[in-house]
Motif scaffolding. Structure first.
Motif: not given
Length: 480
Positions: A388-398
């Motif tokens: 699983p991933y925790v990402t910032t709300d950038v690009g296509c991440c959401r």
């Protein structure tokens, strides 16, 4: 078919991201020939390729910005530009009205000038700079304005005068300088020109300039407007713009790309590379957090380190492994190491570039802390490895984490605002406390990648893109 790939600040000198994408593209289309025109930052990188060129890559032609900017001034010449030339260059410097690229092709056509500095060092062009300065910038020191114009325009003028490799399709992997000269080559040779934007180049440059020390405060806005201007010139000439997801396509349209040119082609990942990696287990040991990322400012490693410091308060035996190149920005790497010491962190490892597929089985949670991304391959690779991933709300991440309106897979991790290390820490701890949650999210990420983001789908899409480009023919004006 021969395709000329135009790359700036990436392949073949930088590992990961766009560079990996280019290598995957060429390798996946062995029936085509490729040649790479690479614009690098520093000549010290000449010939120092981080990738083994595929057999169908005929070679790399290299140009370096520091060499262009160190060119010695030619003797000033007078009366070398026509009135039409002067008006075109005035609009270019002023930056408020787009100029047809075919006009720049006429001014800078290969062989017209004895020196690449001829136009810039002419009295005609000096008069244009003075005119623009008086109209819009006379509150700033003229000397600083002149040298800013030199730093911005000299690389463009130089590159526009180069003879690019002959090809059936010109394919730029960004706008900026390589987008403009790709459009120039297509205009001169009457061949099709396409662009792939991973992130939005002009927005990425804006973020970089705002934070930079090299751009003086009074001139940051000048630089930012310039890169948006180059993007519009690139869009103007391209027959198609391929972007990775719909939101980026909308941004490109807002920045001046005709909507009918825009197509969506997601990244694809070799899922079979990770087939040996089993799903997550409840191992009972310390939680290991991984980040597959180059250690450079745009990836915002400092936010990741601050988040990890908070995580350690709740999970004192947690470990952080940062897997990615350390060579690109040694000063930033040093800042990261100082931050580790300042925060009193233990259990932080910087591995440098490593075989990611060998390290992912050791990870429980993956994190991406970037302040700008397109559609990060690292996230798709993590999903392929059942993480699983925790990402910032950038690009296509959401979209990768939650899916789009047509996706029913579920949630594959969590998304937080860029630079919000407290929220990032909270989500890491939330996942760390529940093995079942991690396992369920990992299964969603794997299913989503298999359905939408495979390498085969990506290659089939670009095979069709090249065939369509050749069938539709050239865009951009008359032959020069």
């Amino acid at each position: 078919m021969r395709i000329c790939i135009l790359a700036e600040g990436s392949y073949p000198y930088v590992v990961g991201g766009v560079s990996s994408w280019i290598q995957m593209l060429m390798t996946g289309l062995p029936e085509y020939e490729f040649i790479v025109y690479a614009i690098g930052a520093e000549a010290k990188d000449r010939g120092k390729f981080k990738y083994k060129l595929p057999e169908n890559c005929l070679g790399v032609e290299e140009t370096f910005l520091d060499e262009i900017l160190s060119l010695r001034a030619a003797q000033m010449r007078e009366g070398i530009l026509t009135g039409e030339d002067q008006q075109t260059l005035y609009e270019l410097v002023r930056g408020k009205r787009d100029v047809p690229l075919v006009r720049l092709a006429e001014i800078f056509r290969y062989g017209r000038w004895s020196s690449p500095l001829a136009v810039f060092m002419s009295s005609d062009f000096f008069d244009i700079i003075v005119r623009v300065y008086r109209e819009s910038y006379n509150n700033l020191p003229f000397t600083d304005f002149f040298w800013t114009m030199r730093s911005m325009l000299l690389p463009l003028f130089f590159l526009l005068q180069q003879k690019l490799p002959e090809a059936d399709v010109y394919h730029s992997v960004a706008t900026g300088y390589c987008g403009v000269i790709g459009g120039m080559a297509a205009t001169v040779c009457q061949k099709p020109f396409i662009i792939t934007e991973h992130g939005i180049y002009s927005r990425e440059r804006e973020a970089e300039i705002i934070k930079s020390d090299w751009a003086k405060t009074d001139f940051k806005g000048v630089w930012i407007r310039y890169f948006y201007y180059l993007a519009r010139l690139s869009y103007q000439t391209a027959g198609r713009l391929y972007t990775l997801f719909e939101h980026n396509g909308q941004i490109a349209a807002d920045l001046g790309c005709a909507p009918e040119k825009i197509r969506i082609v997601p990244n694809g990942v070799h899922m079979e590379r990770f087939a040996h990696i089993p799903p997550l287990t409840d191992h009972g040991g310390p939680i290991r957090i991984g980040a597959v990322v180059r250690v450079v400012p745009i990836k915002d490693i400092l936010t990741l380190l601050r988040a990890f410091a908070i995580v350690k308060r709740t999970l004192p035996d947690a470990q952080l492994v940062i897997m990615g190149g350390l060579e690109e920005d040694p000063d930033y790497v040093a800042v990261c190491h100082r931050t580790v010491r300042m925060l009193g962190l233990e259990d932080v490892t910087f591995t440098g570039s490593v075989p990611v597929a060998e390290y992912l089985p050791q990870m429980d949670i993956m994190v991406l802390s970037s302040i700008s991304e397109g559609q990060p391959l690292a996230v798709l690779e993590g999903f392929s490895a059942h993480r699983p991933y925790v990402t910032t709300d950038v690009g296509c991440c959401r979209e990768l984490i939650y899916g789009d309106s047509t996706d029913t897979c579920g949630t594959a991790g969590a998304v937080v605002a860029p630079m919000d290390y407290e929220a990032m820490a909270h989500e890491i701890v939330r996942l760390a406390r529940s093995y079942e949650l991690r396992r369920e999210m990992a299964a969603v990420g794997f299913a989503r990648t298999k359905a939408r983001y495979t390498y085969a789908q990506f290659i089939d899409a670009y095979r069709a893109a090249y065939e369509t480009a050749v069938k539709e023919g050239a865009h951009g004006g008359r032959r020069i």
